[in-house]
Design an enzyme around this catalytic site. Sequence first.
Site, PDB file in Angstrom:
ATOM      1  N   GLU A  77       0.796  -1.224   0.000  1.00  0.00           N
ATOM      2  CA  GLU A  77       0.000   0.000   0.000  1.00  0.00           C
ATOM      3  C   GLU A  77       0.836   1.285   0.000  1.00  0.00           C
ATOM      4  OE1 GLU A  77      -3.055   0.332  -0.427  1.00  0.00           O
ATOM      5  OE2 GLU A  77      -4.060  -1.523   0.117  1.00  0.00           O
ATOM      6  N   SER A 342     -26.184 -30.817  51.188  1.00  0.00           N
ATOM      7  CA  SER A 342     -25.190 -31.328  52.138  1.00  0.00           C
ATOM      8  C   SER A 342     -23.774 -30.856  51.850  1.00  0.00           C
ATOM      9  CB  SER A 342     -25.221 -32.863  52.121  1.00  0.00           C
ATOM     10  OG  SER A 342     -26.466 -33.349  52.591  1.00  0.00           O
TER      11      SER A 342
END
Length: 756
Positions: A77, A342
């Site tokens: 680019e 429990s």
Amino acid sequence: MTRRRVVELTFAALLATVLLLDLAFPPPMPPGDRGAVVVARDGTPLRTYTSADGVWRQPVTPEQVSPLYLQALLGYEDRWFYWHPGVNPVALARAAWQWQRSGRIVSGGSTLTMQVARIIDPPAAREARTLKAKLRQVLRALQLELRLSKREILTLYLNHAPMGGIVEGVEMASRSYLGKSSGTLSEAEAALLAALPQAPSRLRPDRAPQAAQAARDKVLARLAEFGVWTQATAADARIERVAVQAIRAQWLAPLAAERARAAQRGRRGAVVHTTVDVELQATVERQLLDRVNALPPKVSMAVLVMDNDTLEVLAYAGSADFADRERAAHVDMVRGVRSPGSTLKPFLYAMALDEGLVHSESLLIDAPQSFSGYQPGNFQASFSGPVSVAEALQKSLNVPAVDLLDRLGPARFAATLRAGGLKLRMARGAEPNLSLILGGAGTTLEELVGAYRALARGGLAGQPRLAPEAPRLEARLMSEGAAFIVRDILEGGGHPDRPYTEGTRRVAWKTGTSFGFRDAWAVGVTERHTVGVWVGRPDGTPNPGHFGANTAAPLLQDIVAGLPGGQDATGARVPPAGVGPLTSCWPLGLRAESTAPEHCVQRRMGWALQGAAPPTLPDRARSEGLLVTGLAHCAEGAAMQSHARWPVALEPWIKTVAPARCGAAAGGTALRIAGLESGAVLKPVPGRRAVDIVVTAQGQEAGGERLYWLLDGTQQLRSRPGEPVALQLARSGAHSLTVLDESGRYHRIEFMVSGI
């Protein structure tokens, strides 16, 4: 005024005009709302949230991106990115010549800065390729170069470059298409992502893989042409086919991600970091999905896995299937307050050990008892009679636990848990009571996991940490010695003399079931991890037949089996200081060496804390101790002898009970079984393979205490005084039938059955 002075003033005026225009028309920088992405410990997205404009982004810096991508991007680019002032005069001149020659824009001559300018200030669709739009980009690019560093401009591109659909930025594109971080891209992948912004809609690799591959190959050719990469490197990269996954929302640990994001609201940064381990989280979620269809409708599950050293949450599943709304998928049951059943019992026994009330083989009573009107039973609706602390905890027996809690005090127990980070929620105005130990108050899976961690880290509970920056919070819940003993009991029964099995992962685990089968729990502790499992309906509706042992425990075992191998110690642990083996005698509970042989009815070997050998807990039914002195016979001149006797409530389970003192009534003879005589021999009627009997209990007024019937020491059913009881015997041989009430009175007969 000299000509030079005029030039200087003119230049200054132009510069001032440019600066004023820049201030008057600043570039529209990207908004602060960039969406959010919640990531795992390795940066993998767990859940993505779109920004206000409906776009997915995952912020990244140039230092975090693969150097290969930066080479591909700048080489293709803008090779002069670090040298030009925002525009490349040579490229612009070439573009202008091409436009003048052909009458249209052939190449834009855009720099990377100009592309950023186009991203932050896009032209109208009808002006996209006009000279006016290009001049606007040039001016915006110059503004960006005046205001930002090259690194900041590059960062804007990395995070906002269009990548197809609602995906922006290289990191989100890499995660969405390739399923990996942009920091680990190959040459082919780097070239592909560098090509996408040229035409993000047309080149989407999930929809147009051939077009995307052609664009990628164009980038590779350009990089080889300019010498950024060698021809051989480009040729190797072209061999790799473009094959990507479809864009989809990230939904790993969605409820954990939502919680982490909510905790970060109002803070800077669009990336929310968590401690979740991606592989373990994915494994847990697969295991939940494998089981969810076997559960009743609307039943959900929750799992939490924590590292014991760091307290970091490694796996967090708040519901069984986030896509299943019928199971209240959006309700986070890691934080839901539910009855723990429990699962609190290990903490009670640890507290009793620390208080010096018991050692691991102390004699406890599992028989019908009444505690100021509270009459607990066991989950199996049966009683075991004399049991040790270790047996009571392993079998999760209710009566021994309530007995201990009554002696320690419910309020004190609740305060100890609260100080350790486990809060018990009760109804407004309610006070702690004996039901706490059976699930009579609420807590969360998260708090249970943090508390169970104490068993693996010397009694220190910890608060699970979902965020890496969360503080490390620990609290003392029990002593190091009590933690060792309780963990050893839950792992293998608490026997110091048991053989050591090499090569197996040792897990201390406990299940729980709340009243009415509303909640099924299982919590397990290994050397490195603590794992918690909850199964139930988020709305609290009962699920008959589903309890901790058959629903939650199998899932716990599978999760533990999937934990990272080699992380947990498999060797025998060395007891900490203050813990040692102890041989004691029942029924007195004292050391064997300090107990007379005639008083040592049963020898037991277990663990003692700080060398303490506390005697058996005082008998609730009589004030006298278990060691009594009396006449051997009631005949004149009989000698006085001492006898070790069992607690009254246990006498129905003991075949030989020590004689009472002369003149005292024999314990437990107020009741009498009617309908069957001791010594009877029973045979089935012809054609039957069983013997049916009907008996009643005499000796209590109608409406009195409940009666418990035991056949061969195992509870069969309950009745009221005078109520007939029908039993069926399908085995030949000797049998015993016992009836007892909640005051400890009992009657037992022995008989034979033959011919079956």
